[in-house]
Design a protein around this motif. Structure first.
Motif, short mmCIF file in Angstrom:
data_model
loop_
_atom_site.label_atom_id
_atom_site.label_comp_id
_atom_site.label_asym_id
_atom_site.label_seq_id
_atom_site.Cartn_x
_atom_site.Cartn_y
_atom_site.Cartn_z
N ASN A 33 -11.08 25.86 -9.24
CA ASN A 33 -9.25 25.17 -8.43
C ASN A 33 -8.10 25.75 -8.03
O ASN A 33 -8.68 26.78 -9.32
CB ASN A 33 -9.44 23.74 -10.08
N PRO A 34 -7.76 25.94 -7.55
CA PRO A 34 -6.88 27.39 -7.63
C PRO A 34 -5.93 27.28 -8.66
O PRO A 34 -4.92 28.62 -8.33
CB PRO A 34 -6.07 27.72 -5.63
N TYR A 35 -5.45 25.82 -9.25
CA TYR A 35 -4.39 26.24 -9.79
C TYR A 35 -5.27 25.87 -11.14
O TYR A 35 -5.33 25.50 -12.22
CB TYR A 35 -3.48 24.65 -9.68
N PRO A 36 -4.18 26.71 -12.12
CA PRO A 36 -3.57 26.60 -13.63
C PRO A 36 -4.04 25.13 -14.55
O PRO A 36 -3.35 24.61 -14.01
CB PRO A 36 -3.11 28.04 -14.03
N PRO A 37 -4.23 25.20 -15.21
CA PRO A 37 -4.94 23.85 -16.36
C PRO A 37 -3.42 24.05 -16.88
O PRO A 37 -2.44 25.03 -16.76
CB PRO A 37 -5.26 24.27 -17.55
N ALA A 38 -2.93 22.50 -16.88
CA ALA A 38 -1.62 22.26 -17.39
C ALA A 38 -1.06 23.15 -18.53
O ALA A 38 -1.49 23.33 -19.53
CB ALA A 38 -1.26 21.14 -18.06
N SER A 207 -11.75 19.52 -10.72
CA SER A 207 -10.79 18.39 -10.67
C SER A 207 -9.69 19.07 -11.17
O SER A 207 -8.38 19.02 -11.44
CB SER A 207 -10.98 17.01 -9.83
N ARG A 208 -10.21 19.46 -12.02
CA ARG A 208 -9.23 19.55 -13.86
C ARG A 208 -8.99 20.78 -13.81
O ARG A 208 -8.63 20.76 -15.09
CB ARG A 208 -9.92 18.59 -15.20
N GLN A 209 -9.20 21.63 -13.59
CA GLN A 209 -8.77 23.20 -13.56
C GLN A 209 -9.92 24.17 -14.25
O GLN A 209 -9.17 25.22 -15.15
CB GLN A 209 -7.80 23.38 -13.83
N GLN A 253 -5.22 14.59 -21.38
CA GLN A 253 -3.92 13.52 -21.35
C GLN A 253 -3.12 13.85 -20.30
O GLN A 253 -1.51 13.75 -20.28
CB GLN A 253 -3.56 14.24 -22.47
N GLU A 254 -2.97 15.31 -19.70
CA GLU A 254 -1.99 15.48 -18.72
C GLU A 254 -3.25 15.41 -17.54
O GLU A 254 -3.08 15.55 -16.08
CB GLU A 254 -2.88 16.26 -18.54
N GLN A 255 -3.40 13.72 -16.58
CA GLN A 255 -4.14 13.15 -15.58
C GLN A 255 -3.08 13.03 -14.54
O GLN A 255 -3.39 12.87 -13.55
CB GLN A 255 -4.78 11.35 -16.04
N ALA A 256 -1.24 12.81 -15.05
CA ALA A 256 -0.82 12.88 -13.43
C ALA A 256 -0.90 14.29 -13.34
O ALA A 256 -0.75 14.55 -11.99
CB ALA A 256 0.51 12.14 -14.35
N TYR A 257 -0.28 15.89 -14.18
CA TYR A 257 -0.60 16.88 -13.40
C TYR A 257 -2.53 17.05 -13.07
O TYR A 257 -2.13 17.70 -11.75
CB TYR A 257 -1.01 17.54 -14.58
#
Length: 352
Positions: A33-38, A207-209, A253-257
């Motif tokens: 995933n190219p995005y870091p976790p929340a 999908s979850r980074q 707990q960060e499903q929206a993100y």
């Protein structure tokens, strides 16, 4: 002289994607995933690091409870592993006594585990368009495993086709590897209670980074999960470390993100498909977080090496059926625009 058991001396290990300095390279080669976790996930890991003097929770309760709720299953229907690869390893080790069958173009670890555990293996070629036809597995025996969507092709097999096979073969275990299902396909998890011979594998890597956390899971009937835990407790009951448990619990707990980043990945994927088509690429209709494409006028190896010279890494497989294809991870919009610009130049130089 070697001390290695002779039965392992010819073992060919899995070849992972190259890890490099991302300040130099655009990394589109390992389906990360190219995005870091929340931020809250990063904070949870930091706090868990203060307690590394204690063993991790063998029940993985921090992850199992919210994950079971999210998936709509019971906790006793869940198995947590050190990445989905460990879940797969236990399956190959313990549930393939009558052999296993899988496609010829798929996740490389299936063949590696077959060799490692010396499982009788039946390889079934995909169709010319890389689609999977389960009826071709009807006369075979033992366990069946396939990735859905498949990797590296990204092609998705419809739920009703899997259900038909499950119904016709209640005495055969069917493992559906859903590492990429969050990017646009339908999961089989909701059907676990209906089919006792169904086992679904999932991961937090895509999908979850959390690729670096090594956290995966399996969902199946309670008897199957109990048998998997028998294997786990015979080898490594502390298989999911405390930092990974903290990360997994927090990301749930960060499903929206997570959902936001999934939708962004899908949007960029579809944009990239159109741009590749404009350049003349032939490609599958990938439902993963990656693309699978070839150009009719430029060899796959040539594209791979030229992209690397421009500091862009993609995956090239030196295998007969797919050697002209590249598997390209969907990165950020900026990264994919850079990829398209470089590919445009490469193709112009080669075909002029």
């Amino acid at each position: 002289m070697t001390f290695l058991n002779h039965k392992y001396q010819e073992l060919t290990p899995y070849t992972p994607g190259e890890q490099v300095d991302e300040q130099v390279y655009i990394k589109l080669n390992t389906n990360e995933n190219p995005y870091p976790p929340a931020p809250s996930v990063q904070q949870a890991v930091s706090e868990a690091a203060q307690k590394l003097n204690r063993y991790s929770d063998i029940a993985v309760e921090t992850v199992a409870k919210p994950l079971a709720h999210y998936l709509g299953v019971k906790q006793e229907q869940l198995f947590l592993g050190n990445g989905s690869d460990e879940v797969l390893s236990y399956l190959f080790q313990g549930f393939t006594e009558k052999g296993i069958a899988f496609p010829d173009v798929t996740y490389g670890f299936y063949q590696v585990y077959s060799n490692l555990y010396q499982v009788e293996t039946q390889i079934v070629p995909l169709k010319k368009d890389f689609s999977l036809e389960l009826s071709e597995y009807d006369e075979l025996k033992g366990t069946v495993i396939f990735a859905n969507p498949n990797a590296p092709t990204g092609i998705y097999l419809a739920q009703e086709e899997i259900c038909e096979f499950l119904t016709h073969h209640p005495d055969r275990l069917v493992v559906v590897d859903e590492a990429y299902t969050d990017f646009g396909s339908q999961s089989m998890v909701s059907l676990i209670d209906q089919y006792k011979n169904l086992f679904v594998v999932g991961t937090f890597s895509k999908s979850r980074q959390l690729a670096g956390a090594r956290l995966g899971f399996g969902v199946g009937n309670t008897e199957l999960i109990a048998d998997l835990n028998r294997l786990r407790f015979s080898l490594n009951p502390y298989n999911v470390n405390s930092l990974s448990q903290a990360a997994g619990g927090a990301v749930l707990q960060e499903q929206a993100y997570v959902d936001q980043k999934i939708q962004e990945t899908i949007r960029v994927r579809e944009w990239s498909k159109k741009e590749l088509a404009r350049l003349g690429f032939e490609q599958t209709d990938s439902q993963g977080n990656f693309l699978f494409a070839k150009h009719p006028k430029v060899a796959g190896e040539k594209l791979f090496t030229s992209l690397r010279e421009n500091n862009i890494l993609v995956r090239w497989f030196d295998q007969p059926r797919i050697k002209e294809y590249l598997r390209i991870t969907v990165g950020t919009q900026e990264q994919m625009e850079r990829l398209i610009n470089v590919l445009t130049t490469i193709i112009e130089e080669v075909t002029v």
